[in-house]
Design a protein around this motif. Structure first.
Motif, PDB file in Angstrom:
ATOM      1  N   THR A 186       0.837  -1.215   0.000  1.00 57.01           N
ATOM      2  CA  THR A 186       0.000   0.000   0.000  1.00 57.01           C
ATOM      3  C   THR A 186       0.866   1.258   0.000  1.00 57.01           C
ATOM      4  OG1 THR A 186      -0.077   0.081   2.396  1.00 57.01           O
ATOM      5  CG2 THR A 186      -1.851  -1.129   1.290  1.00 57.01           C
ATOM      6  N   VAL A 187       0.260   2.344  -0.462  1.00 60.77           N
ATOM      7  CA  VAL A 187       0.896   3.664  -0.369  1.00 60.77           C
ATOM      8  C   VAL A 187      -0.105   4.600   0.307  1.00 60.77           C
ATOM      9  CG1 VAL A 187       2.363   3.351  -2.385  1.00 60.77           C
ATOM     10  CG2 VAL A 187       0.092   4.370  -2.678  1.00 60.77           C
ATOM     11  N   ARG A 188       0.427   5.620   0.938  1.00 56.45           N
ATOM     12  CA  ARG A 188      -0.494   6.536   1.633  1.00 56.45           C
ATOM     13  C   ARG A 188      -1.195   7.487   0.670  1.00 56.45           C
ATOM     14  NH1 ARG A 188       1.622   8.082   7.567  1.00 56.45           N
ATOM     15  NH2 ARG A 188       1.381   5.968   8.386  1.00 56.45           N
ATOM     16  N   THR A 189      -0.397   8.017  -0.257  1.00 55.40           N
ATOM     17  CA  THR A 189      -0.977   8.956  -1.224  1.00 55.40           C
ATOM     18  C   THR A 189      -0.356   8.721  -2.581  1.00 55.40           C
ATOM     19  OG1 THR A 189       0.724  10.605  -0.825  1.00 55.40           O
ATOM     20  CG2 THR A 189      -1.294  10.820   0.484  1.00 55.40           C
ATOM     21  N   ILE A 190      -1.110   9.089  -3.599  1.00 50.55           N
ATOM     22  CA  ILE A 190      -0.520   9.199  -4.930  1.00 50.55           C
ATOM     23  C   ILE A 190      -0.790  10.635  -5.371  1.00 50.55           C
ATOM     24  CG2 ILE A 190      -0.546   8.401  -7.320  1.00 50.55           C
ATOM     25  CD1 ILE A 190      -1.803   5.768  -6.266  1.00 50.55           C
ATOM     26  N   THR A 191       0.282  11.369  -5.613  1.00 53.15           N
ATOM     27  CA  THR A 191       0.090  12.762  -6.009  1.00 53.15           C
ATOM     28  C   THR A 191       0.420  12.916  -7.488  1.00 53.15           C
ATOM     29  OG1 THR A 191       0.739  13.398  -3.794  1.00 53.15           O
ATOM     30  CG2 THR A 191       0.652  15.146  -5.435  1.00 53.15           C
ATOM     31  N   VAL A 192      -0.509  13.545  -8.188  1.00 51.61           N
ATOM     32  CA  VAL A 192      -0.374  13.705  -9.632  1.00 51.61           C
ATOM     33  C   VAL A 192      -0.251  15.192  -9.922  1.00 51.61           C
ATOM     34  CG1 VAL A 192      -1.572  13.412 -11.840  1.00 51.61           C
ATOM     35  CG2 VAL A 192      -1.731  11.631 -10.079  1.00 51.61           C
ATOM     36  N   LYS A 193       0.766  15.542 -10.672  1.00 47.58           N
ATOM     37  CA  LYS A 193       0.894  16.948 -11.043  1.00 47.58           C
ATOM     38  C   LYS A 193       0.433  17.125 -12.478  1.00 47.58           C
ATOM     39  CE  LYS A 193       3.912  20.942 -11.021  1.00 47.58           C
ATOM     40  NZ  LYS A 193       5.252  21.466 -10.702  1.00 47.58           N
ATOM     41  N   VAL A 194      -0.546  17.997 -12.674  1.00 49.71           N
ATOM     42  CA  VAL A 194      -1.067  18.261 -14.009  1.00 49.71           C
ATOM     43  C   VAL A 194      -0.283  19.427 -14.588  1.00 49.71           C
ATOM     44  CG1 VAL A 194      -3.151  18.845 -15.302  1.00 49.71           C
ATOM     45  CG2 VAL A 194      -3.318  17.494 -13.216  1.00 49.71           C
ATOM     46  N   ALA A 195       0.133  19.266 -15.860  1.00 54.12           N
ATOM     47  CA  ALA A 195       1.010  20.276 -16.455  1.00 54.12           C
ATOM     48  C   ALA A 195       0.318  21.631 -16.547  1.00 54.12           C
ATOM     49  CB  ALA A 195       1.462  19.811 -17.840  1.00 54.12           C
ATOM     50  N   ASP A 196      -0.915  21.621 -17.052  1.00 48.57           N
ATOM     51  CA  ASP A 196      -1.644  22.879 -17.240  1.00 48.57           C
ATOM     52  C   ASP A 196      -2.810  22.929 -16.246  1.00 48.57           C
ATOM     53  OD1 ASP A 196      -3.153  25.027 -18.071  1.00 48.57           O
ATOM     54  OD2 ASP A 196      -2.754  24.662 -20.207  1.00 48.57           O
ATOM     55  N   ALA A 197      -2.833  23.985 -15.449  1.00 51.21           N
ATOM     56  CA  ALA A 197      -3.857  24.090 -14.399  1.00 51.21           C
ATOM     57  C   ALA A 197      -5.275  23.984 -14.961  1.00 51.21           C
ATOM     58  CB  ALA A 197      -3.697  25.401 -13.638  1.00 51.21           C
ATOM     59  N   ARG A 198      -5.422  24.342 -16.262  1.00 53.88           N
ATOM     60  CA  ARG A 198      -6.770  24.305 -16.843  1.00 53.88           C
ATOM     61  C   ARG A 198      -7.279  22.873 -17.055  1.00 53.88           C
ATOM     62  NH1 ARG A 198      -5.295  28.312 -21.628  1.00 53.88           N
ATOM     63  NH2 ARG A 198      -3.409  27.093 -21.289  1.00 53.88           N
ATOM     64  N   ASP A 199      -6.326  21.898 -17.057  1.00 50.74           N
ATOM     65  CA  ASP A 199      -6.722  20.500 -17.284  1.00 50.74           C
ATOM     66  C   ASP A 199      -7.062  19.783 -15.992  1.00 50.74           C
ATOM     67  OD1 ASP A 199      -6.362  20.710 -20.013  1.00 50.74           O
ATOM     68  OD2 ASP A 199      -4.218  20.218 -19.880  1.00 50.74           O
ATOM     69  N   VAL A 200      -6.884  20.462 -14.867  1.00 48.63           N
ATOM     70  CA  VAL A 200      -7.000  19.785 -13.574  1.00 48.63           C
ATOM     71  C   VAL A 200      -8.341  19.055 -13.422  1.00 48.63           C
ATOM     72  CG1 VAL A 200      -7.195  20.166 -11.082  1.00 48.63           C
ATOM     73  CG2 VAL A 200      -5.310  21.169 -12.331  1.00 48.63           C
TER      74      VAL A 200
END
Ligand SMILES: Nc1ncnc2c1ncn2[C@@H]1O[C@H](COP(=O)(O)OP(=O)(O)O)[C@@H](O)[C@H]1O
Ligand SMILES: [Mg+2]
Lengths: 244, 448
Positions: free
Chosen positions: B264-278
């Motif tokens: 297991t992992v506690r979190t998976i953090t995803v960074k979106v390149a363009d804030a408009r695609d969030v």
């Protein structure tokens, strides 16, 4: 021939107190001509002050017409009354009625202020008027710092500031001792000598004797008009016939 | 005019005065009371009752001071929170185990929820090769780990992750590099350490000189491959005491928990390149995660995705509401101040009935009297407003420094508070002023 400064035609005044109405004036008519000095007499409660307030445009008559300088002013709103008071009437009260926080010069300036004159014009004119009543050197004083007779002199200076058509005084010596009262009367006489039209309410027959003309009220009616008879016929022609 | 003792005859002045003599009749008259004159009259009467005037204005002073101080402190706190949030980046999506609900920022993991998020989920996301995604970093975390180097030791937060941790968490290195994907695959014992760890374990050493040296975590030795840049203490733990190691190594050496046979992992953090695609990416990730976990209804989801931007928005909204609420309370006190002004103005009108009568007898129009009293009320409330702004700023300055939040000078709130106090003066001054204006001259002259 002198022209009429004011002309009262059947002036009536009712005070309404709840249900009852009280007629303080029941039909008073007379004229005052330019340059006249008139004493208004009568017992207490006869309607002298009521009449003075109407002549001074502080109040409107219930009935009748009041012609001031050829204009009917008997039923005006407060705005117009204020303008006419300011321009044509100089009022001197028994209780002086100086504004306590203003110095003498500023007190005399008050009517000029409401007329909208520039500060330097007001000062110069007010100073002339104080000089006229012999109080120019006291201009910085507050009313509380001078005597009753001096207060009344300042009140006269203030009443004269706008060069009014008519100087009204309701028992101006009533709060003064005889000596000072006589001085104030002297002032009115000398003003009249210079052409100022003066109407004075007084109790004292002695004072009334000094004037050429005296009008006597009783219970809201004209009782007598001494010293006026010879002018009356001319007057009726001039005012009642010719007024617009 | 040479002989001062002798009265100047009035009418002869008119007719016989030389051409250059002063005759006031010739001077222009506006026919109305000048504004400065009204102001002078109002000011004189305020000055004549100075103590009473100050006490009257006190209500407005307190009201305005409260508005200014509260709004300023509120803005400071909000800005502080906003700063903390923005330091995480607003185009981050954080996946956690458990039903969705409001929680703190990522990294602060709620206890209790069953850990259903696994490394397999993170790998599935990575295998998407979605071009809108700039980086994916699963993270497991162990707080309060004793770390040693030689005879020195310190406490650190050990985080297991992928090399993308660098871009996702904005945690760049000042020396060395991050571990590689290869290091993750081979479960190598390598570590990227925070700046404070360096100063604690290797006093007086340069960041670059510690590369290649080793630290011991739970009696296992790790080679230092990188040193993190000094970071501002934003959020709820100090990033300068972090140690980042490969997540595979973490689950092998430090903590291992499994869910359906996967670590297991506690979190998976995803960074979106363009804030408009969030938002779009968030929707896609939700679908994918639902498929992976075989959930059909959103009520059954055993994961939640947090959007930093929308979280920031909701926190900001909470603070705006709070500021507005406090502002409204302060506004009420301003209103009470206004009632105080009205009260005193009514007293003042009654006291000065005679003065009003005299002024009217001398030619004051109703509007002149109205302006006089209205302006007096406005001067009182505006002076109260200005003093209140000053006091409010002082209070705000000391409160914000006590709370260690930024001291925000909010010009709009000051302008608003001032305008409001002027409005209070107009509103509550109008009735007494109109009453004065309507007084009958004869009655007021007779008033004792
Ligand atoms: N505002 C008022 N309301 C009711 N009655 C009044 C008012 N002013 C005056 N009166 C009455 O009118 C009468 C005339 O009053 P006033 O003109 O003051 O008399 P004078 O000045 O001759 O003594 C008196 O009986 C007085 O009581
Ligand atoms: Mg009387």
């Amino acid at each position: 021939m002198s022209s009429a400064v004011l002309s009262l035609k059947n002036i009536k005044k009712a005070y309404v107190m709840g249900e009852t109405e009280f007629w303080a004036l029941k039909g008073v008519s007379f004229d005052i001509h330019e340059g006249e000095m008139v004493a208004l007499m009568g017992p207490s409660g006869s309607g002298k002050s009521t009449l003075m307030n109407i002549i001074g445009i502080l109040d409107n008559p219930t009935e009748g017409d009041y012609i001031l300088r050829g204009e009917n002013v008997s039923d005006l709103d407060e705005f117009d009354r204020a303008e006419i008071r300011n321009a044509y009437i100089g009022f001197v009260f028994q209780a002086f009625h100086l504004l306590p926080r203003l110095n003498l010069l500023e007190n005399v300036e008050v009517p000029l202020t409401y007329a909208g004159y520039a500060p330097w014009v007001r000062r110069e004119r007010a100073m002339d008027m104080l000089n006229r009543v012999g109080l120019a050197d006291k201009w910085r004083n507050l009313p509380s710092q001078i005597s009753g007779g001096q207060k009344q002199r300042v009140a006269v200076a203030r009443a004269l500031a706008m060069n009014p058509a008519l100087l009204l005084a309701d028992e101006p010596t009533g709060n003064l001792d005889t000596q000072t009262g006589n001085e104030i009367m002297g002032l009115f006489h000398s003003l009249n000598d210079e052409g100022v039209t003066v109407l004075i309410v007084t109790h004292e027959a002695e004072i009334a004797q000094q004037t050429k003309r005296s009008i006597r009220l009783r219970d809201g009616l004209l009782e007598s008009d001494r010293g006026h008879e010879q002018q009356r016929p001319i007057l009726h022609e001039a005012v009642f016939g010719g007024a617009p | 005019m040479s002989d001062m003792s002798k009265p100047i005859p009035l009418n002869t002045m008119k007719t016989e005065a030389p051409d250059n003599a002063f005759r006031f009749e010739d001077e222009p008259r506006s026919g109305r009371l000048g504004f400065l004159e009204i102001l002078k009259i109002a000011w004189r009467s305020i000055r004549a009752n100075m103590l009473r005037s100050i006490l009257t204005a006190l209500g407005v002073i307190i009201g305005v001071a409260a508005v200014v101080a509260l709004v300023s402190v509120g803005n400071g706190v909000r800005q502080n929170v906003t700063n903390r949030f923005s330091s995480f980046g607003t185009n981050l999506l954080t996946i956690q185990s458990g039903q969705s609900g409001f929680g703190g920022p990522p990294g602060l993991v709620r206890g209790g929820a069953t850990q259903t998020l696994t490394l397999a989920d993170a790998e599935a996301l990575r295998d998407l090769k979605d071009t809108r995604i700039e980086g994916i970093a699963p993270a497991s975390q162990s707080n309060g780990q004793q770390v040693k180097a030689g005879s020195n030791n310190t406490t650190a937060t050990v985080i297991g992750s992928w090399p993308d941790y660098e871009v996702v968490q904005n945690a760049e290195v000042q020396a060395g590099t991050y571990f590689t994907t290869d290091d993750v695959d081979k479960r190598r014992r390598v570590a990227v350490i925070g700046n404070d760890i360096v100063t604690e374990l290797f006093p007086e050493a340069e960041a670059s000189s510690v590369l290649g040296q080793s630290v011991k975590i739970s009696n296992v030795s790790y080679d230092i491959v990188g040193v993190l840049k000094e970071q501002a203490t934003a959020g709820f733990n100090d990033p300068n005491t972090n140690i980042i190691i490969p997540i595979s190594t973490f689950s092998q050496r430090l903590e291992r928990s499994e869910y359906k046979g996967e670590p297991t992992v506690r979190t998976i953090t995803v960074k979106v390149a363009d804030a408009r695609d969030v938002s779009a990416v968030e929707a896609d990730l939700t679908t994918l995660m639902a498929n992976l976990h075989e959930k059909t209804s959103s009520d059954d989801y055993d994961f939640n995705i947090r959007n930093q931007a929308s979280q920031l928005e909701s926190v900001t909204a909470v603070f705006s509401t709070l500021t507005l609420f406090l502002g409204a309370i302060a506004g009420i006190s301003l209103l009470v101040g206004g009632i105080g002004i009205m009260n005193i103005m009514l007293v003042s009108v009654t006291e000065r009935t005679r003065e009003i009568g005299v002024r009217k007898a001398l030619g004051a129009k109703p509007r002149d009297i109205l302006s006089q009293f209205l302006l007096e009320a406005i001067v009182l409330s505006c002076a109260g407003g200005l003093i209140g702004i000053g006091i409010g700023m002082v209070i705000a300055y000391f409160s914000t420094s006590a709370l260690s939040v930024p001291f925000v000078v909010s010009i709009p709130s000051m302008v608003l508070a001032f305008a409001f106090s002027a409005a209070v003066g107009i509103f509550f001054g109008f009735y007494p002023a109109r009453r004065a204006a309507k007084l009958d001259p004869v009655d007021s002259l007779r008033y004792e």
